[in-house]
Write an enzyme that holds these catalytic residues in place. Structure first.
Site, short mmCIF file in Angstrom:
data_model
loop_
_atom_site.label_atom_id
_atom_site.label_comp_id
_atom_site.label_asym_id
_atom_site.label_seq_id
_atom_site.Cartn_x
_atom_site.Cartn_y
_atom_site.Cartn_z
N ASP A 8 0.89 -1.16 0.00
CA ASP A 8 0.00 0.00 0.00
C ASP A 8 0.93 1.21 0.00
OD1 ASP A 8 -1.60 2.13 0.67
OD2 ASP A 8 -2.26 1.33 2.61
N LYS A 72 3.02 11.88 -3.68
CA LYS A 72 2.22 10.96 -4.50
C LYS A 72 1.15 11.72 -5.30
CE LYS A 72 -1.09 7.31 -3.62
NZ LYS A 72 -1.58 6.37 -2.60
N ASP A 197 -12.80 5.57 1.50
CA ASP A 197 -11.36 5.53 1.75
C ASP A 197 -10.79 6.96 1.75
OD1 ASP A 197 -8.63 5.20 1.70
OD2 ASP A 197 -8.57 3.89 -0.04
#
Ligand code: AMP
Length: 512
Positions: A8, A72, A197
């Site tokens: 992850d 990211k 999420d």
């Protein structure tokens, strides 16, 4: 023997897991000190040493310019001043446009790195820790990405793996991985679940139907600029405004070290306010007055202030849930379970909003920090030749992919929520005499009308068209979407079958 692990790769924290032992249990891979997650941070200290994870975080207050955090969100993104401004308001590393491509690069210790290079440092760290833990080389992995990542962002992740010799066998979506962690072994009944999420940098929401070992994504949506750092930034703004009312004219924004200290405490206070209703926000000697007197930050922060400052962010997550439920044609109140994934879902206001929207409290059956890595490890294990776990993932693309037509509008090839893998063919006819090539710009995004408002995946040229009168040669272009949600293309003469040569300008298409 080499092993496949599940990773992850998060915006703030990363985590890895593996299926191990005779009983084939999923285990999280521990780092030094026994923690299961490492901060996704890469830094270079003043002696030129590279630091990754906890070591990088430990020094970030003192070395904010050479500490790359939250990057990211920039992966696979084309350089655009708006994104760069958003980053620059709260991050202190340099952001540049690459020469020759439209890629973003970051500056660190007098070097410029592409974002896949930064991610590769984190992957390499995980690879090393996993290899020590398992006493085996690690050269293959399943890596998760936000469901809302587009083709370019997914390719950037693959590239990051390739840089450190890690073959990313499959990219799977974070919510889908969490659904696996929840659903494997639940039995034969069909259940439809929502995965909410909210992590450190991104938000995803997926509706997934689980039928025994088949996980079918019905619809997905999200935002790669909505996550914990935005909540932190709202607190930072509150601190700066409150400080300014006490000390008019003293500008802390231009002082990276002061800002980094505020940022650090803002995040810790946000986490504290999950358990408590209020906390002190104190930072001694944050700066000096022009006459050399030290100034402190000395404030009282309450949960109410945090909630007031971030209500719109929580509201945006619910707007996305509404859209995804509409896309799936599902009444949110009819779902069997709602899973929470990502550290930010611990915030009481987020849980209350989710409970209100879905009409049921979220399930406590998965750990929000670990479910994604666990699901990735399960899927990784299912790819091993001798595995006795077979699962089928039926996923979708999060945003439409299309071609810009002559008037700049998007002609959709794949609609959002279309299944992957997928193949479509379009036929183009030459429009001028002796036309030698065919050019097209491919975009992916949510703007159904104006193509250039979306992310440019690449400008493709197919050349070697047979010379003939206008309107006589038909070129068939194949658009192939892989299981990872990555597009590849080819073209041939529809009459002769001759393959066209392809070249790519703009965009980042290293994996074509
Ligand atoms: P993840 O990407 O899942 O690791 O999520 C990390 C984000 O969750 C960061 O922004 C953290 O500050 C946030 N977070 C972690 N724990 C909590 C908590 N107890 N309450 C609120 N936010 C949290």
């Amino acid at each position: 023997m080499s092993r496949i692990i599940g990773i992850d790769l998060g915006t703030t924290n990363s985590c890895a897991a593996v299926v191990e032992g005779l009983d084939q249990k999923v285990k999280l891979i521990p780092y030094k000190g026994g923690e299961y997650t490492i901060p996704s941070i890469y830094a270079v200290d003043d002696k030129g040493n590279e630091l990754v994870g906890h070591e990088a975080k430990r020094q970030w207050q003192l070395n904010p310019k050479n500490t790359i955090y939250g990057s990211k969100r920039l992966m696979g993104k084309s350089y655009d001043p708006d994104t760069v401004r958003r980053i620059h308001d709260y991050f202190f590393y340099e952001v540049h446009e690459a020469t020759g491509t439209d890629e973003v690069m970051v500056g660190i210790a007098d070097k410029r790195l592409a974002l896949p290079q930064v991610a590769s440092k984190i992957l390499q760290k995980i690879q090393g820790v996993a290899s020590d833990y398992l006493q085996a080389p690690i050269d293959r992995a399943v890596v998760t990405v936000p469901a809302y990542f587009n083709d370019r962002q997914r390719q950037a992740v693959k590239e990051a793996g390739a840089i450190v010799g890690l073959n990313i066998l499959r990219i799977i979506n974070e919510p889908t991985a969490a659904a696996l962690a929840f659903g494997v072994g639940r039995g034969m009944s069909t259940e439809t679940i929502a995965i909410f999420d909210l992590g450190g940098g991104t938000f995803d929401m997926s509706i997934i139907e689980i039928r025994d070992r088949v996980f079918e994504v019905i619809a997905t949506g999200g935002d790669i600029f909505l996550g914990g750092v935005d909540f932190d930034n709202r607190l930072i703004d509150w601190v700066l405004e409150s400080f300014e009312t006490h000390h008019p004219g003293v500008d802390l924004r231009s002082d990276p070290i002061a800002m980094q200290r505020i940022k650090d405490l803002a995040e810790r206070s946000k986490i504290d306010l999950t358990q408590r209703k209020e906390c002190a926000f104190n930072i001694p000697f944050i700066t000096m007055t022009p006459d050399g007197l030290p100034l402190d930050i000395d404030l009282k922060l309450t949960r109410e202030i945090l909630e007031g400052r971030t209500a719109d962010l929580v509201g945006r997550t619910i707007d996305t849930c509404r859209r995804v439920c509409a896309d799936a044609d599902i009444d949110p109140k009819s779902l069997d379970h709602v899973l929470l994934v990502g550290g930010m879902t611990r915030m009481p206001a987020v849980q209350a909003a989710v409970t209100g929207f879905f009409g049921q409290p979220p399930s406590k059956q998965v750990n929000p920090d670990e479910a994604v890595a666990i699901g990735a490890a399960m899927f990784a294990y299912s790819l091993e030749d001798d595995s006795n776990l077979r699962v089928q993932l039926l996923d979708v693309i999060p945003m439409a992919i299309g071609i810009a037509n002559a008037s700049g509008q998007l002609h959709e090839i794949f609609e959002r929520n279309e299944a992957v893998p997928n193949l479509k063919r379009l036929t183009f006819t030459t429009s001028v005499n002796n036309q030698k090539d065919l050019q097209m710009r491919i975009y992916q995004g949510d703007d159904e009308h104006v193509a250039s408002n979306n992310e440019l995946l690449g400008e493709f040229t197919f050349s070697g068209i047979r010379l003939a009168e206008a309107g006589t040669v038909k070129v068939e272009v194949e658009f192939n979407l892989s299981q990872d949600g990555i597009l590849s293309m080819s073209a041939h003469d529809k009459d002769t079958g001759a393959e066209m040569e392809k070249s790519v300008a703009l965009g980042v298409r290293k994996y074509e």
